[in-house]
Scaffold this active site. Structure first.
Site, short mmCIF file in Angstrom:
data_model
loop_
_atom_site.label_atom_id
_atom_site.label_comp_id
_atom_site.label_asym_id
_atom_site.label_seq_id
_atom_site.Cartn_x
_atom_site.Cartn_y
_atom_site.Cartn_z
N HIS A 569 0.81 -1.22 0.00
CA HIS A 569 0.00 0.00 0.00
C HIS A 569 0.85 1.27 0.00
CE1 HIS A 569 -3.63 2.10 0.01
NE2 HIS A 569 -4.24 1.62 1.08
N ASP A 573 -2.37 2.10 -4.37
CA ASP A 573 -3.56 2.51 -3.64
C ASP A 573 -4.65 1.45 -3.76
OD1 ASP A 573 -2.36 4.93 -2.94
OD2 ASP A 573 -3.06 5.91 -4.77
#
Length: 597
Positions: A569, A573
């Site tokens: 992450h 995204d």
């Protein structure tokens, strides 16, 4: 003269330095190409560094214990053995120490009388302890590096016995690791004169496992097949010298001598210097006792002061008694004590038996500790997020069932679901290239990879009891379905026949894990650093599903599968990761049922 600089090699994408553990050669020694030059320790692996050239070592630029950066020069090799002038301890060359007349005599060219033996005598490497040339030499066979994360292996079976002749690349023994069982070929031709690791022993990468002698060295030390093994002779000698002390413990494969010279690398993963091993041998300290000593050196290594303090405490009665023979059945192979007569195994093995006691302790070996460190490091490095999707793969299943026989007849390989999954994921990566990347946080960079090097998890043994290995399909984006199927089948074949090499296990940019092969619906796999994504496929099973048709909603029996993807992450995204997995799902669901084979 042609002098070659030996540099600290790149030991992995994220490894920038290493520490010199021990030099296998000294200044003035002759060395062959690919012969072990020194041993290097990094934060990931301890491994032997082979010589890039044949010649004479004329200078060593990094001492044992020095930490050096990748690319730094650590030694100089003179490839012209006739012209080599190795440096002596006082900084002078050997020819500088000779009288002028002798130097001239050596440098005078000889015509027909300049034999091969004369040239060997003129070479500086022909010292008193030189066993090369006509006399032959004793060559160490070490446990090879079987992959970037493989730290040790267990000897399954020796293909040769002491006294047998062996050719280069002829199978010498079979080794089992947590990733692969494979045959180890002989690196030298000669006679097997000593076996240093018995069947069942667990040995570290770089640890000597055998001695092969060549020339007269082989003739002088060759033992008949019926003669006792070196371990048995050593045990007999020890028994004669101290009959009151128990010196062996049996394990069904033979005897193992206790109190012998400790190994360079113990089962606890620590390196023991020659000085420490010499003191331990003289004082009768076993390998198991040595591993109990708390080291104050780098990486917990035992120093001279540590072992001397231990000896003082032992004399004063402050230390615990050595382990019993049941607990030390073999050096390097941990066997916790049991009460039911059932042999316990290390935590590195998956097929753990039910304990006979309420609580049974298994010593965590180095392999298991390394895996634990890598998994925790991955979680600490990447911000893990796992997303799931459900795919209707009915068209794909039906097409495979209708065409798998023709596919095998035309290509010679079986068509499994794996290359079909790979094909869809590769297509999605072309549209989402960020998935095929790595993160360089130190330089605040994202490295996009052009080549898609796909790691494929291959289970060894029924139910995963034989372990798991992840070979890599290099440049998978350039292969069609036939090419992918052949690569998958070839890697699986090499894994089953124990022919995988270290290059098959490194360089991956994304990984596919098929937990559906053991009947699991879904999972949350851990990212394999420095990759940023790992895709998982669950079991394909028939389920009733609501489908929209022109005549309204209907319930139909469809082939359904769950997909998962764990991603980093920090750069991917949620919307991007979710969109990628949705695209993979779309490609699988829209598989062309009329596609040509």
């Amino acid at each position: 003269m042609a002098r070659v600089e030996v540099e600290m090699p790149q030991m992995g994408e994220s490894v920038m330095e290493g520490t010199v553990i021990e030099w296998a050669k000294n200044v003035g020694d002759e060395i062959e190409e690919d012969e072990t030059l020194l041993e290097i320790a990094t934060d990931k692996v301890d491994t032997e560094i082979p010589s890039p050239q044949s010649g004479i070592i004329v200078e060593i630029l990094a001492e044992e214990g020095d930490t050096i950066e990748v690319g730094q020069v650590i030694a100089i090799i003179e490839t012209d053995k006739e012209a080599a002038e190795p440096v002596s301890e006082n900084g002078q060359t050997e020819t500088e120490d000779q009288p002028e007349e002798e130097t001239e005599a050596v440098s005078e060219p000889e015509e027909e009388t300049d034999t091969e033996e004369d040239r060997q005598e003129a070479a500086p490497a022909a010292t008193a302890d030189d066993e090369s040339g006509k006399e032959g030499e004793r060559l160490e066979v070490t446990m090879p590096q079987m992959g970037e994360s493989v730290m040790e292996g267990t000897v399954i079976e020796w293909s040769k016995n002491v006294g047998d002749t062996v050719e280069v690349d002829e199978p010498l023994l079979e080794i089992a690791t947590d990733k692969v069982d494979t045959e180890i070929p002989s690196p030298h031709a000669g006679t097997l004169v000593e076996i240093l690791a018995e069947e069942g022993d667990t040995v570290e990468v770089g640890q000597p496992i055998a001695i092969i002698a060549t020339g007269e060295a082989a003739a002088g030390q060759q033992q008949p097949a019926e003669s006792p093994s070196p371990a048995a002779e050593e045990a007999a000698t020890a028994e004669e010298s101290s009959p009151a002390e128990p010196v062996t413990s049996t394990n069904g494969k033979g005897s193992v001598t206790e109190g012998t010279e400790p190994q360079r690398i113990g089962s606890d993963g620590r390196f023991y210097s020659p000085l420490v091993r010499s003191i331990a041998k003289e004082e009768g300290i076993t390998q198991e006792e040595l591993e109990q000593i708390e080291g104050s050196g780098q990486g917990g290594r035992v120093s001279k002061e540590d072992i001397m303090n231990y000896l003082e405490d032992r004399k004063a009665g402050k230390t615990a008694a050595p382990a019993t023979d049941e607990e030390t059945a073999k050096p390097g192979l941990t066997k916790p004590k049991t009460t039911g007569g059932q042999q316990a195994i290390t935590a590195g093995e998956l097929n753990v038996q039910r304990p006979s006691q309420n609580v049974e302790v298994l010593k965590m070996d180095r392999m298991r500790k390394t895996i634990a460190e890598h998994m925790v490091r991955s979680k600490q490095t990447s911000a893990h997020v796992t997303t799931f999707a459900e795919a209707d793969v009915t068209n794909l299943v039906r097409w495979r069932e209708a065409n798998k026989q023709e596919f095998e007849k035309r290509t010679g390989v079986k068509l499994t679901f794996t290359p079909l999954f790979l094909e869809a994921i590769i297509q999605a990566i072309r549209e989402f290239p960020l998935i095929n990347s790595s993160v360089d946080l130190e330089n605040e960079e994202i490295k996009l990879k052009r080549d898609i090097n796909f790691g494929i998890a291959v289970a060894l043994g029924q139910g995963g009891k034989g372990g798991l290995i992840v070979p890599v399909i290099k440049q998978a984006q350039d292969k069609n379905l036939v090419g992918l199927a052949k690569e998958v089948n070839e890697l699986a074949r090499k894994a089953r026949t124990k022919n995988l090499n270290p290059d098959d296990l490194v360089g991956g940019t994304i990984t596919l894990t098929n937990y559906g092969s053991v009947g699991n619906l879904m999972g949350t796999p851990i990212i394999n650093q420095p990759q940023v994504a790992i895709v998982g496929t669950g079991v394909i099973e028939k389920r009733p599903v609501v489908m929209e048709t022109d005549g309204g909603d209907v319930i139909a029996i469809r082939h359904m599968m769950y997909l998962s993807m764990s991603y980093d992450h920090r750069i991917i995204d949620g919307a991007h990761g979710g969109a990628f997995l949705s695209r993979v799902t779309e490609l699988l669901e829209n598989f062309d049922i009329d596609r040509a084979v």
